[in-house]
Write a protein that holds these residues in place. Sequence first.
Motif, short mmCIF file in Angstrom:
data_model
loop_
_atom_site.label_atom_id
_atom_site.label_comp_id
_atom_site.label_asym_id
_atom_site.label_seq_id
_atom_site.Cartn_x
_atom_site.Cartn_y
_atom_site.Cartn_z
N UNK A 297 37.64 13.61 6.62
CA UNK A 297 37.33 14.59 5.58
C UNK A 297 36.48 13.89 4.54
N UNK A 298 35.85 14.66 3.67
CA UNK A 298 34.96 14.08 2.68
C UNK A 298 35.10 14.81 1.35
N UNK A 299 34.65 14.14 0.32
CA UNK A 299 34.69 14.69 -1.02
C UNK A 299 33.89 16.00 -1.10
N UNK A 300 34.45 17.00 -1.75
CA UNK A 300 33.77 18.27 -1.92
C UNK A 300 34.07 19.30 -0.86
N UNK B 46 42.17 18.76 -6.79
CA UNK B 46 41.35 19.90 -6.40
C UNK B 46 40.35 20.20 -7.51
N UNK B 47 39.59 21.30 -7.36
CA UNK B 47 38.53 21.62 -8.30
C UNK B 47 39.03 22.01 -9.68
N UNK B 48 40.34 22.26 -9.81
CA UNK B 48 40.91 22.58 -11.11
C UNK B 48 41.44 21.35 -11.82
N UNK B 49 41.41 20.20 -11.15
CA UNK B 49 41.94 18.98 -11.73
C UNK B 49 43.41 18.76 -11.47
N UNK B 50 44.01 19.61 -10.64
CA UNK B 50 45.43 19.47 -10.33
C UNK B 50 45.63 18.46 -9.21
#
Length: 217
Positions: A112-115, A144-148
Amino acid sequence: RRVLFRSLEGDLAPGGSRFTWMFSRPAIVQSRSGAMVAFSNRSRTGVGVYLRRGKHLARGLITGVPTELGALTYISDGKPALMEDGTMIVRGASGALSAVFSVKDRKVAVVTQEGTFRHSGAQLVNFGDPSVTSSGAIILGGYDQTGRGRLFVFDREDAEAAMHPMTETTMIPDAMPPVFPGTIAVNGRGDFAFLGTPMTRDPLASRVLIRDTFGGL
């Protein structure tokens, strides 16, 4: 019990370089042929990941090799993950793009990769070093994209179809506190533990047993 020195600073490493003092923490598993140990080492020529089976030591990966994302420019100096068949799972990067790679018999594949977006809608933005279970499930702590902070689990045979945030699938979301990705510990059976953020102002009132089992994956 005997203490065996498997690899020492100054020893000749596979590929022609010599080991420096910059070893990573080792990973060890018991296979049918005996104990296997994986580790990385930073030398003057780059960072390599090595696998020892008995008396045989081989280099599985080194910075500069080509991957699906381009040349490998970074290998984590953290602990690599090791499966019973000799597959190593490591965190690395090609340029500015971070990824998780699997390595076996010098064959490198991107796990897997970032993004990357998962089917659940969660985007893997940042992550720590991976862990594995004896059944081949890979557990990854990341944001995740929310910073969680989340725990992600995916199967080695079909990473795209099976990877998902545990908080959305295998556990009730409200009962799963935000995860500190670098604190995850996993055993071969699939039990895991980690540090997280309390869900209320009173930590004692929000105690959660941070443990689950993925032995069936």
